[in-house]
Write a protein that holds these residues in place. Sequence first.
Motif, short mmCIF file in Angstrom:
data_model
loop_
_atom_site.label_atom_id
_atom_site.label_comp_id
_atom_site.label_asym_id
_atom_site.label_seq_id
_atom_site.Cartn_x
_atom_site.Cartn_y
_atom_site.Cartn_z
N ALA A 138 0.90 -1.16 0.04
CA ALA A 138 0.01 -0.13 -0.05
C ALA A 138 0.95 1.33 -0.06
O ALA A 138 2.22 1.26 0.50
N LEU A 139 0.32 2.13 -0.33
CA LEU A 139 1.10 3.52 -0.44
C LEU A 139 0.28 4.77 0.01
O LEU A 139 -0.93 5.01 -0.14
N SER A 140 0.55 5.25 1.22
CA SER A 140 -0.08 6.05 1.95
C SER A 140 0.42 7.44 2.09
O SER A 140 1.43 7.79 2.88
N PHE B 131 -7.45 7.15 4.40
CA PHE B 131 -7.80 6.65 2.86
C PHE B 131 -6.72 5.86 2.23
O PHE B 131 -6.52 6.10 1.16
N CYS B 132 -6.27 4.91 3.03
CA CYS B 132 -5.35 4.00 2.49
C CYS B 132 -5.81 2.69 1.83
O CYS B 132 -6.43 2.00 2.61
N THR B 133 -5.75 2.85 0.42
CA THR B 133 -6.19 1.35 -0.19
C THR B 133 -5.61 0.48 0.34
O THR B 133 -4.18 0.62 0.48
N ASN C 169 -16.47 3.00 5.09
CA ASN C 169 -17.68 2.36 4.43
C ASN C 169 -17.97 3.58 3.17
O ASN C 169 -18.28 4.70 3.71
N LYS C 170 -17.71 3.32 2.02
CA LYS C 170 -17.76 4.25 1.06
C LYS C 170 -18.39 4.16 -0.23
O LYS C 170 -19.16 3.01 -0.42
N LEU C 171 -18.62 4.94 -1.05
CA LEU C 171 -19.63 5.07 -2.10
C LEU C 171 -19.10 4.10 -3.15
O LEU C 171 -19.83 3.31 -3.77
N ASN D 107 -10.50 -1.84 1.32
CA ASN D 107 -10.10 -1.82 2.85
C ASN D 107 -9.44 -0.45 2.72
O ASN D 107 -8.21 -0.45 3.09
N THR D 108 -10.36 0.42 2.43
CA THR D 108 -9.66 1.68 2.61
C THR D 108 -9.53 2.21 4.24
O THR D 108 -10.39 2.65 4.79
N GLY D 109 -8.16 2.33 4.43
CA GLY D 109 -7.99 2.15 6.05
C GLY D 109 -7.22 3.35 6.36
O GLY D 109 -6.72 4.19 5.72
N ARG E 134 -16.74 7.34 -10.19
CA ARG E 134 -16.93 8.53 -9.52
C ARG E 134 -15.65 8.71 -8.48
O ARG E 134 -14.81 9.54 -8.46
N VAL E 135 -15.32 7.42 -8.08
CA VAL E 135 -13.99 7.77 -6.97
C VAL E 135 -12.76 7.88 -7.99
O VAL E 135 -11.86 8.41 -7.59
N ASP E 136 -12.83 7.35 -9.13
CA ASP E 136 -11.54 7.64 -10.09
C ASP E 136 -11.08 9.20 -10.40
O ASP E 136 -9.99 9.23 -10.55
N GLY F 104 -5.26 11.31 -6.53
CA GLY F 104 -5.23 12.69 -6.95
C GLY F 104 -6.55 13.10 -7.68
O GLY F 104 -6.58 12.76 -8.96
N ALA F 105 -7.11 14.22 -7.31
CA ALA F 105 -8.36 14.87 -7.80
C ALA F 105 -8.05 15.40 -9.18
O ALA F 105 -6.81 15.60 -9.50
N SER F 106 -8.93 15.18 -10.14
CA SER F 106 -8.78 15.94 -11.40
C SER F 106 -8.19 17.21 -11.44
O SER F 106 -7.17 17.66 -12.00
C1 LIG Z 1 -11.44 5.14 -2.45
C2 LIG Z 1 -10.22 6.07 -2.18
C3 LIG Z 1 -8.88 5.36 -2.18
C4 LIG Z 1 -7.83 6.18 -1.74
N1 LIG Z 1 -6.54 5.51 -1.67
C5 LIG Z 1 -5.36 6.35 -1.18
C6 LIG Z 1 -4.46 5.56 -1.12
O1 LIG Z 1 -4.12 4.27 -1.21
N2 LIG Z 1 -3.14 6.28 -0.44
C7 LIG Z 1 -3.35 7.69 -0.39
O2 LIG Z 1 -2.09 8.34 -0.11
N3 LIG Z 1 -4.53 8.30 -0.69
C8 LIG Z 1 -5.59 7.73 -0.92
N4 LIG Z 1 -6.66 8.26 -1.39
C9 LIG Z 1 -6.87 9.77 -0.98
C10 LIG Z 1 -6.96 10.35 -2.40
O3 LIG Z 1 -5.66 10.46 -3.03
C11 LIG Z 1 -7.42 11.98 -1.83
O4 LIG Z 1 -8.85 12.05 -1.37
C12 LIG Z 1 -7.45 13.00 -2.91
O5 LIG Z 1 -6.13 13.08 -3.65
C13 LIG Z 1 -8.33 14.34 -2.81
O6 LIG Z 1 -7.59 14.71 -1.52
P1 LIG Z 1 -8.33 14.93 -0.27
O7 LIG Z 1 -9.41 14.14 0.03
O8 LIG Z 1 -7.37 15.50 0.78
O9 LIG Z 1 -9.16 16.40 -0.67
P2 LIG Z 1 -8.82 17.88 -0.59
O10 LIG Z 1 -7.24 18.16 -0.75
O11 LIG Z 1 -9.60 18.46 0.47
O12 LIG Z 1 -9.35 18.41 -2.12
C14 LIG Z 1 -10.76 18.70 -2.21
C15 LIG Z 1 -10.95 19.00 -3.41
O13 LIG Z 1 -10.43 20.43 -3.65
C16 LIG Z 1 -9.75 20.41 -4.95
N5 LIG Z 1 -8.34 20.78 -4.99
C17 LIG Z 1 -7.27 20.19 -3.83
N6 LIG Z 1 -6.19 20.51 -4.11
C18 LIG Z 1 -6.02 21.10 -5.43
C19 LIG Z 1 -5.09 21.76 -6.17
N7 LIG Z 1 -3.93 21.63 -5.80
N8 LIG Z 1 -5.38 22.50 -7.39
C20 LIG Z 1 -6.81 22.40 -7.58
N9 LIG Z 1 -7.92 21.87 -7.00
C21 LIG Z 1 -7.42 21.32 -5.63
C22 LIG Z 1 -10.06 19.33 -5.97
O14 LIG Z 1 -11.26 19.37 -6.39
C23 LIG Z 1 -10.38 18.40 -4.59
O15 LIG Z 1 -11.23 17.19 -5.09
C24 LIG Z 1 -8.10 7.67 -1.47
C25 LIG Z 1 -9.16 8.23 -1.85
C26 LIG Z 1 -10.42 7.42 -1.95
C27 LIG Z 1 -11.61 8.06 -2.00
#
Ligand SMILES: Cc1cc2nc3c(=O)[nH]c(=O)nc-3n(C[C@H](O)[C@H](O)[C@H](O)COP(=O)(O)OP(=O)(O)OC[C@H]3O[C@@H](n4cnc5c(N)ncnc54)[C@H](O)[C@@H]3O)c2cc1C
Length: 378
Positions: free
Chosen positions: A122-124, A156-158, A198-200, A206-208, A356-358, A363-365
């Motif tokens: 896992a990578l966290s 949120f660690c997968t 418990n997620k969408l 096992n998001t831990g 949707r999770v993707d 990293g969010a889009s």
């Molecule tokens: C099912 C699942 C599995 C995951 N697995 C892992 C994992 O294995 N390891 C791990 O480390 N993380 C994991 N994550 C975490 C995931 O990478 C983060 O949730 C995601 O990167 C968004 O970060 P955040 O939740 O802290 O949202 P926030 O940082 O609070 O961001 C919220 C929103 O703000 C906007 N935003 C944030 N930063 C920027 C920016 N720099 N520029 C523009 N807009 C921005 C985006 O729209 C973003 O959706 C997982 C998440 C989910 C839901």
Amino acid sequence: MSHFLSDEQVRIRDVAREFAQVEVSPRAAEIDNKDEFPADLVRRAAELGLFGLMIPQEYGGLDAGITTTCVVLEEIGKASPSLAGMLSVQIALCPVSMNTAGTPEQKTKYLVPSASGENLMALSATEPSGMMNTAAHQTRLTPDGENYRLNGLKIFCTQGSATVYIVGGRTSVDGQEGYGAAIVEKGMPGFEVGKYENKLGWRGSNTGTLIFTDVLIPRENILGGILTGLGEVSGLGGLTGNLGHCASALGCAEGMLAKTIEYAKGRELYGQPMTALQPITYWLSEAWVKIEAARSLLYTTTRMVEEGRIDPNMIMACKVHVCETAFEVCNRLLQVWGGHGMMNDTGVHRYMRDARVDLIAEGASETMLSGIAQSILA
Ligand SMILES: Cc1cc2nc3c(=O)[nH]c(=O)nc-3n(C[C@H](O)[C@H](O)[C@H](O)COP(=O)(O)OP(=O)(O)OC[C@H]3O[C@@H](n4cnc5c(N)ncnc54)[C@H](O)[C@@H]3O)c2cc1C
């Protein structure tokens, strides 16, 4: 796509396809409904040699490259996007990260048992303060003689139930703020796994929550040394590993399209097949076009990576475009199912939820778009 693949890539794809269709597909709805980690299927993926796809042969892997790895994750994503999501961490993200940044000793110690299926990885990075907001991260690696102490909380660690974790943490080097990554083993004193979410979507993965209290990290478990400058943290994941996630999203869209075509052909409305309704056929063919365009971007990028042309903008473009396309396609196609698509019995809404999770995981889009903007506006 298959006309671009070598005979060996076709052979590996067919192994993955059979696994996905025969073993994963019948279990996919159950994994989603019960939200249970599919340990047997993960083990089976390892038995089929899939854990070693991105691991060099000298460390027991197949060194099959990112194109083959994506082809495999795409096949599994068609059947169970959530299993493909988990496996993208195991097969792509973690091995790429360790292979890029790890020392030869770390690769021997951790990649060899990963290739054989003994290690679940896992990578966290993410913390309550945000994933990319590393300046606010509270997890710290504090020097302790020759070694380090790790304290903090990750969320949120997968594959939170892994056996080996790559964990990011802030530190200081000669008074300057820095960032490091510790390789943490299950069972190290002071390390515990908290709740699973418990997620969408991506249910069963096992998001831990990971809790570290004074965990002794031997110096040799610091991945690739300590980096000064928080901006370097993106090196943690090895961007290339992100492409595996894109492939699982692409497979998700393809799985939804295949199921929807089958449904539409069998559904009668107003005394004729539903496919006589023009919007329905347009949605199906539009989905096909979007999937093919996303696939072209993904595999152009994987081939560039294999030619040694690693362009972060292209990889981030894949993360945005392929994942956004997958969600758009799944969301639109769910409409074809009408009310039936809302019901758990058809089970098809899991594709839309997983897609949707993707748009968020790895990293969010918008963070990808920010990264591209910084580069093209420089
Ligand atoms: C099912 C699942 C599995 C995951 N697995 C892992 C994992 O294995 N390891 C791990 O480390 N993380 C994991 N994550 C975490 C995931 O990478 C983060 O949730 C995601 O990167 C968004 O970060 P955040 O939740 O802290 O949202 P926030 O940082 O609070 O961001 C919220 C929103 O703000 C906007 N935003 C944030 N930063 C920027 C920016 N720099 N520029 C523009 N807009 C921005 C985006 O729209 C973003 O959706 C997982 C998440 C989910 C839901």
